[in-house]
Design an enzyme around this catalytic site. Structure first.
Site, mmCIF file in Angstrom:
data_model
loop_
_atom_site.group_PDB
_atom_site.id
_atom_site.type_symbol
_atom_site.label_atom_id
_atom_site.label_comp_id
_atom_site.label_asym_id
_atom_site.label_seq_id
_atom_site.Cartn_x
_atom_site.Cartn_y
_atom_site.Cartn_z
ATOM 1 N N SER A 104 21.642 32.400 -4.511
ATOM 2 C CA SER A 104 20.996 33.372 -3.748
ATOM 3 C C SER A 104 19.569 32.709 -3.868
ATOM 4 C CB SER A 104 21.197 34.875 -4.624
ATOM 5 O OG SER A 104 20.081 35.549 -4.097
ATOM 6 N N SER A 105 18.663 33.183 -2.645
ATOM 7 C CA SER A 105 17.341 33.085 -2.843
ATOM 8 C C SER A 105 16.479 33.823 -3.978
ATOM 9 C CB SER A 105 16.643 33.320 -1.447
ATOM 10 O OG SER A 105 17.216 32.704 -0.577
ATOM 11 N N VAL A 117 29.040 30.017 -2.337
ATOM 12 C CA VAL A 117 28.722 28.948 -3.029
ATOM 13 C C VAL A 117 28.105 29.287 -4.243
ATOM 14 C CG1 VAL A 117 27.491 26.631 -2.780
ATOM 15 C CG2 VAL A 117 28.530 27.563 -1.001
ATOM 16 N N GLY A 143 24.110 27.102 -0.423
ATOM 17 C CA GLY A 143 24.765 28.142 0.263
ATOM 18 C C GLY A 143 24.457 28.209 1.601
ATOM 19 N N HIS A 144 23.139 28.594 2.041
ATOM 20 C CA HIS A 144 22.902 28.297 3.458
ATOM 21 C C HIS A 144 23.365 26.897 4.141
ATOM 22 C CE1 HIS A 144 19.491 30.974 1.932
ATOM 23 N NE2 HIS A 144 19.779 31.747 2.727
ATOM 24 N N MET A 146 16.576 34.254 6.139
ATOM 25 C CA MET A 146 15.496 34.302 5.766
ATOM 26 C C MET A 146 14.705 33.277 4.823
ATOM 27 S SD MET A 146 15.428 38.289 5.037
ATOM 28 C CE MET A 146 15.706 38.481 3.480
ATOM 29 N N GLN A 187 29.636 35.168 3.179
ATOM 30 C CA GLN A 187 30.497 36.024 2.299
ATOM 31 C C GLN A 187 29.783 36.567 1.000
ATOM 32 O OE1 GLN A 187 33.298 37.741 3.119
ATOM 33 N NE2 GLN A 187 33.614 38.773 1.200
ATOM 34 N N LYS A 188 28.817 36.168 0.526
ATOM 35 C CA LYS A 188 27.917 36.862 -0.471
ATOM 36 C C LYS A 188 27.479 38.163 -0.142
ATOM 37 C CE LYS A 188 24.552 36.596 -3.650
ATOM 38 N NZ LYS A 188 23.260 37.062 -2.878
ATOM 39 N N ASP A 189 26.922 38.185 0.969
ATOM 40 C CA ASP A 189 26.392 39.656 1.632
ATOM 41 C C ASP A 189 27.475 40.379 2.097
ATOM 42 O OD1 ASP A 189 23.616 39.521 0.666
ATOM 43 O OD2 ASP A 189 23.889 37.775 1.987
HETATM 44 O O1 PAF Z 1 21.541 37.342 4.814
HETATM 45 C C1 PAF Z 1 20.286 37.448 5.416
HETATM 46 O O2 PAF Z 1 19.759 36.440 5.098
HETATM 47 C C2 PAF Z 1 19.620 38.448 6.272
HETATM 48 O O3 PAF Z 1 19.877 40.093 5.982
HETATM 49 C C3 PAF Z 1 19.782 38.312 7.483
HETATM 50 C C4 PAF Z 1 21.154 38.128 8.095
HETATM 51 C C5 PAF Z 1 18.994 36.663 8.118
HETATM 52 C C6 PAF Z 1 19.007 39.185 8.595
HETATM 53 O O4 PAF Z 1 17.602 39.222 8.482
#
Ligand code: PAF
Length: 273
Positions: free
Chosen positions: A183-184, A174, A36-37, A30, A146-148
């Protein structure tokens, strides 16, 4: 790096790559990207010939009163970061839904556990958009963090149950030097909140430490650890990593999940025992 904003153009690009025999790795995000990304992008780079990253703040996974409007949108900065990582294509759709949309994925009972208790439609929104993104990008491999943890578990199950031809890869969390999971949403924290934010991680680590010292009674250890959390604790639980159901006895394969509210910011974290 190519930037595509329309679904049809995205599908065409992917079909062309496949016709050339290229495998596509996909990182859905998003935006408001952090290290992390970028670790997911690096994993994607090693997993296939082409790397696609999507940036789309998906409205259907936000409940009313949640942070959809104020969610950080930093497309220019994100695009520069992705270009520097050698990403082949940034898919940044303006809209992913039809104006008369009624269809959605029902992720079953797991969606009501933990984060789902306070975010009732969240995981349906996540599963729906991820399936739509998969249908548009047509990746061979998809990379999640894995954070989510609950999200990753639900999405793996969706892929298995609905026969989605995508290989799912989940990468480690991370963290900042003090343990806070990146996290954002950390951008929302005031200096005071940022200072106490790592207490959720410290609580999770203390459960792991107690387990390593021989304690296996989950509720007793969790009760002590809960007191370490300085924000408003939403849940701190020991669960089975596949079903996400709570367990009474701590074992190596157990997953520890936690969530807390710090002012206007909700933070989640997890570790495996
Ligand atoms: O983890 C996220 O950033 C969001 O939940 C995702 C997987 C991009 C879906 O909008």
């Amino acid at each position: 790096m190519k930037i595509i904003r329309g679904k049809l153009a995205m599908m065409r690009w992917s079909l062309l790559q496949k016709a050339k025999g290229k495998r596509i790795a996909f990182v859905p995000t998003m935006g408001s990207l952090h290290e992390g990304h970028l670790s997911l992008v690096q994993k994607a780079r090693k997993s296939a010939d082409r790397v696609v990253v999507s940036i789309y703040v998906n409205p259907t996974q936000f409940g009313s009163g949640e942070d959809f409007d104020r969610y950080p949108r930093t497309l220019k900065r994100d695009a520069a970061l992705l270009q520097a990582q050698g990403v082949d294509l940034l898919f940044a759709p303006v809209n992913m839904y039809e104006s008369d949309t009624v269809m959605k994925i029902d992720p079953g009972p797991m969606q009501h556990l933990w984060c789902g208790a306070t975010r009732p439609d969240h995981f349906s929104g996540v599963a729906t958009i991820v399936l739509k993104l998969f249908n548009t990008v047509q990746p061979d491999v998809a990379i999640f963090g894995q954070k989510d943890a609950q999200q990753a578990t639900i999405l793996k199950r969706m892929v298995r149950e609905l026969d989605v031809p995508v290989q799912m890869v989940v990468c480690p969390i991370v963290r900042d030097a003090d343990g806070l999971a990146l996290s954002s949403r950390n951008a929302y924290l005031t200096a005071e909140e940022r200072a106490i934010a790592p207490t959720l991680y410290h609580a999770l680590k203390s459960i792991q430490k107690a387990f390593r010292a021989g304690q296996t009674n989950a509720s007793a250890v969790i009760e002590v650890a809960s007191k370490m959390v300085k924000g408003s604790l939403e849940y701190l639980v020991a669960v089975d990593g596949d079903s996400l159901q709570p367990v009474k006895r701590l074992e190596k394969k157990v997953l520890l999940l936690g969530a807390m509210q710090l002012g206007r910011t909700r933070l989640i974290d997890n570790i495996r025992l």
